[in-house]
Write an enzyme that holds these catalytic residues in place. Structure first.
Site, mmCIF file in Angstrom:
data_model
loop_
_atom_site.group_PDB
_atom_site.id
_atom_site.type_symbol
_atom_site.label_atom_id
_atom_site.label_comp_id
_atom_site.label_asym_id
_atom_site.label_seq_id
_atom_site.Cartn_x
_atom_site.Cartn_y
_atom_site.Cartn_z
ATOM 1 N N ARG A 1 0.824 -1.210 0.000
ATOM 2 C CA ARG A 1 0.000 0.000 0.000
ATOM 3 C C ARG A 1 0.859 1.261 0.000
ATOM 4 O O ARG A 1 0.400 2.330 -0.411
ATOM 5 C CB ARG A 1 -0.921 -0.021 1.224
ATOM 6 C CG ARG A 1 -2.068 0.951 1.168
ATOM 7 C CD ARG A 1 -2.836 0.960 2.463
ATOM 8 N NE ARG A 1 -3.984 0.068 2.441
ATOM 9 C CZ ARG A 1 -4.202 -0.892 3.328
ATOM 10 N NH1 ARG A 1 -3.337 -1.112 4.294
ATOM 11 N NH2 ARG A 1 -5.272 -1.642 3.252
ATOM 12 N N VAL B 1 -9.133 3.397 -4.491
ATOM 13 C CA VAL B 1 -8.684 1.998 -4.512
ATOM 14 C C VAL B 1 -7.771 1.665 -3.327
ATOM 15 O O VAL B 1 -7.251 2.549 -2.655
ATOM 16 C CB VAL B 1 -7.977 1.657 -5.845
ATOM 17 C CG1 VAL B 1 -8.916 1.877 -7.003
ATOM 18 C CG2 VAL B 1 -6.723 2.505 -6.035
ATOM 19 N N GLU B 2 -7.577 0.361 -3.106
ATOM 20 C CA GLU B 2 -6.778 -0.174 -1.991
ATOM 21 C C GLU B 2 -7.239 0.384 -0.643
ATOM 22 O O GLU B 2 -6.434 0.731 0.220
ATOM 23 C CB GLU B 2 -5.281 0.084 -2.211
ATOM 24 C CG GLU B 2 -4.682 -0.798 -3.304
ATOM 25 C CD GLU B 2 -3.173 -0.723 -3.378
ATOM 26 O OE1 GLU B 2 -2.548 -0.122 -2.481
ATOM 27 O OE2 GLU B 2 -2.618 -1.270 -4.340
ATOM 28 N N GLY B 3 -8.529 0.492 -0.490
ATOM 29 C CA GLY B 3 -9.106 1.025 0.746
ATOM 30 C C GLY B 3 -9.441 2.489 0.569
ATOM 31 O O GLY B 3 -8.544 3.329 0.514
#
Length: 804
Positions: free
Chosen positions: A374, A496-498
């Site tokens: 991340r 995206v990615e949380g």
């Protein structure tokens, strides 16, 4: 000495021991020594001795203390929400790194500066200077984004031939085996010319088949797939997000039912998979599908457990029943992204990553890999985009004239330029610092969430300021517009990615408060321990250390506020020393407010996202400030960075203060919030945002091709390319600065100052009067042509406007 004076001495002694976090036994000895000395000289103060014995004797005798702890344990169990298996796996994922120092109230600056600086190897630098630079010069972002909505075939082949999908794959499997920092530098450069190409390159090097195989795959899976992924024979994607499960990835409805079936002519135990995924990058062109699903064993073919949990498998996309090919269209950034689905697709158990033994281990695998990943892909994209905006907007503001002056000299524009420069520096500092940490072996789950959330958020803010300063130039689409896609594509990274809106409260603080706090995890573990005796023993150790920690932070927060942290030892003697002191102060305030808030709200804090979000903002801004200090130090503390470092530190610390103020103003118990304010801000709120004077200096620096601007934008494509605009904008700036003294000469010679459109006309008149040379005239023409090429926008025929 009176008993009152003795009482004050004792209170002071306790305060000093708490401030310095001296352990209980030494503190007890100090208080006892003071009482003994006083008793020998002035008589025995019975009341104070009684208080001392009543408090300190039980605290130093575990068998007595544990009787209190047993009751506290039962009380704690009552307020603690039950932690689910998926939440526990998320808490266990990754490592706790520098963010714990920031959260703990007393940052260890020696530890910060002992972290090795991020560096590239010769091989990594050669790759960036060679294939990466060549790829960037191949990019025609207008054609990719608006005409073809895909990279041309020769770019796809170039990427595969040069192993752009193999940064994280070790050389023994045919990959490049780059460091996290090198990977980040590559993606920064690519994203400075095209977010579409950057996304396509980043995904195979982020959370997906390659990384999961490296950490969890069987040796057979690694040997087969990793070389094929490295040389581009396989194009991977990873499917996690479902229609009804986005941020709540643990709620995916996709399933795999363990059953018997035919495979290659034999009956084997396998899985019948059904899924319906969306937002999957590279899915339309993938040959290898990583799939997350919930696995069930209703017939007990693998054991007694029916619900095995989230599982990850690798499915070749040519498997019967796999549906791919259709595309989503993400906000004018058309990287390959689309849905994938399948119904009752039968595959053998050895398609599970790591084999059948990893059935149900998928969630742990995913969150563990995200702990590091991340912090790389999306922050690198944010860095590349922000550096591009800084590089072009500073130049554009200098060459674009209104009212016969550069628009960059107008104070309203200067504010925006200062924000662009300062935030770009913060973004780069966070990205570089965290990548360096990952390269030392860390997987900082909370830090990576901070970096992802705030680099993407600030990149969007930078893009908005860039759009405002460019005005109509940035609104009109076409090959000349280098700003629009940074603005249009910013929400993609934020989502995206949380999604950032949840990352801020649920991960940064929700997870951060538990992972970074030195005693919360042991307390939680004790509440879940079925062995009552052992649970009391462990709870006792943690709870009294926690109480001491909280008392220490209260004393530290109040004292540091009362003294404006001026007495804190500075690790550096230059202008940054004061900022180290302020960070220490607000670190203590964060630790204190966290303990009080958790104590008051208990498990309810999980649902009070406005409060937890503000506490998360304190943690994030303190992390940013320390990253800036480390980044500046690793660069050799150059004098030309002084103003931009000051801006970054004053901005992050002011935001920390405002977040703390927000917690206090909105504290669930109003009267308690007022009392807490006396501890945290005994003399009021001391900090202000960056001054106008500082912002004017910084804005001027961004408009000059000197050391600060060049270093701030280091790592983007600056070499000339037919299809990119960055070098053209810089050329226009440099020619403009060379021309301006000539314009002054021309004005003096002719006795009048040219309007924006009259410069060449006046230069010609000055040439005819021999006021300037032919060489001077040619420079004026070249500078004006370069300026107009940048200022002008595209237009299209009606036929061209119809997209084919």
């Amino acid at each position: 000495m009176s008993v009152l004076a003795l009482t004050l001495v004792l209170v002071l002694a306790v305060g000093i021991t708490l401030y310095h976090r001296i352990n209980l036994k030494i503190t007890t000895a100090i208080i006892a020594a003071i009482l003994v000395v006083y008793s020998m000289r002035y008589g025995v103060p019975l009341l104070l001795w009684a208080l001392f014995l009543a408090i300190f004797i039980p605290l130093n005798l575990p068998f007595l203390r544990q009787k209190i702890s047993a009751s506290l344990l039962d009380m704690f169990k009552g307020v603690m929400p039950k932690i689910s298996d998926t939440e526990q796996e998320a808490l266990d994922a990754g490592t706790v790194w520098w963010e714990s120092e920031v959260f703990g109230g007393k940052p260890n600056w020696k530890r910060l500066h002992a972290i090795p600086a991020a560096k590239l190897t010769q091989e990594e630098q050669a790759f960036i200077d060679g294939p990466v630079d060549e790829l960037c010069r191949m990019v025609d972002d207008w054609r990719i984004s608006e005409v073809d909505r895909d990279m041309p075939p020769e770019m796809w082949q170039f990427i595969k031939d040069n192993k752009f999908f193999s940064f994280i794959i070790p050389k023994e499997y045919g990959g490049l085996g780059f460091s996290s920092y090198a990977q980040s530098q590559v993606l920064t450069k690519i994203n400075s010319v095209s977010a579409t190409v950057g996304s396509i390159v980043s995904v195979p090097n982020s959370l997906g088949p390659a990384e999961l195989l490296l950490h969890y795959g069987t040796e057979e899976q690694k040997k087969y797939y990793l070389p094929r992924l490295a040389d581009g024979q396989e194009v991977p994607c990873f499917a996690l997000t479902a229609i009804e499960a986005g941020s709540d990835a643990g709620g995916i409805p996709d399933k795999g039912i363990v059953c018997k079936g035919m495979w290659n002519g034999e009956e084997v135990i396998g899985m019948k998979l059904t899924w319906n995924k969306r937002y999957i990058t590279l899915a339309p062109v993938a040959t290898l599908l990583g799939l997350a699903f919930k696995m069930y064993d209703p017939e007990g073919l693998l054991g007694d457990q029916e619900d095995l949990g989230i599982t990850c498998a690798l499915i070749p996309t040519d498997t019967d029943g796999v549906e791919i090919g259709r595309r989503h269209f993400p906000l004018s950034t058309p990287f390959q992204n689309g849905p994938t689905s399948g119904k009752d697709v039968f595959v053998p158990l050895d398609y599970i990553i790591g084999g059948a033994k990893n059935a149900g281990a998928g969630w742990r695998m995913l969150v563990d890999c995200l702990s590091a990943g991340r912090a790389i892909s999306l922050p690198s994209g944010a860095t590349g985009g922000s550096k591009m905006v800084a590089y072009t907007t500073g130049a554009y503001a200098r060459i674009r004239r209104q009212f016969k002056v550069p628009v960059g000299y107008m104070e309203g524009v200067m504010e925006g330029l200062a924000r662009i420069a300062g935030k770009t520096y913060i973004i780069d500092a966070m990205r570089t610092f965290t990548a360096a940490g990952i390269d030392t072996g860390e997987k900082p789950s909370v830090a990576s969430a901070i970096v992802k959330c705030h680099t993407t958020k600030m990149a969007q803010e930078v893009a908005i300021d860039g759009m405002d300063i460019h005005g109509g130039k940035a609104v009109m689409q076409g090959p000349k517009n280098y700003m629009a896609r940074a603005y249009q594509g910013a929400p993609i990274s934020i989502t995206v990615e949380g999604a950032n809106i949840l990352t801020r409260s649920l991960i940064i603080y929700g997870q951060g408060s538990i992972r970074c706090h030195p005693y919360i995890l042991p307390l939680i573990a004790a509440t879940q321990d079925p062995d009552r005796k052992h649970a009391i023993k462990e709870f006792d150790k943690a709870i009294f250390k926690h109480i001491g920690f909280a008392m220490s932070n209260k004393v530290r927060a109040f004292w540091l506020g009362l003294t404006a942290s001026l007495l804190v030892k500075k690790p550096k003697s230059d202008f940054t020393g004061r900022y180290y002191q302020r960070i220490t102060r607000f670190s203590s305030a964060l630790a204190f407010l966290s303990d009080v808030t958790m104590g008051v709200l208990g498990g309810e804090l999980k649902r009070r996202e406005m409060i937890s979000g503000r506490l998360g903002d304190m943690l994030s801004n303190l992390y940013m400030a320390t990253a800036v200090l480390k980044f500046y130090d690793d660069k050799g503390r150059p004098e030309h960075d002084r103003e931009i470092v000051q801006w970054a530190l004053e901005q992050t610390l002011y935001q920390t203060q405002q977040a703390a103020d927000g917690v206090l103003r909105n504290f669930p118990i109003a009267w308690m919030g007022k009392l807490l304010r006396i501890v945290v801000f005994p003399l009021g709120r001391p900090l202000s945002p960056p001054s106008d004077k500082l912002e004017r200096k910084l804005a001027r620096q961004l408009q000059e091709p000197l050391a600060m601007r060049e270093e701030l934008t280091h790592g983007i494509l600056k070499s000339e390319s037919e299809t990119t605009n960055l070098a053209k904008v810089d050329k226009a700036l440099r020619l403009q600065l060379q021309m301006e003294p000539l314009v002054q000469t021309i004005s003096e010679a002719l006795g009048k100052k040219p309007a924006n459109h009259q410069v060449i006309e006046f230069a010609k008149e000055a040439l005819e009067k021999d006021a300037i040379s032919q060489e001077d005239y040619d420079l004026v023409v070249a500078a004006e042509e370069a300026r107009l090429e940048i200022i002008n926008v595209d237009d299209f025929s009606p036929e061209e406007m119809k997209h084919s």
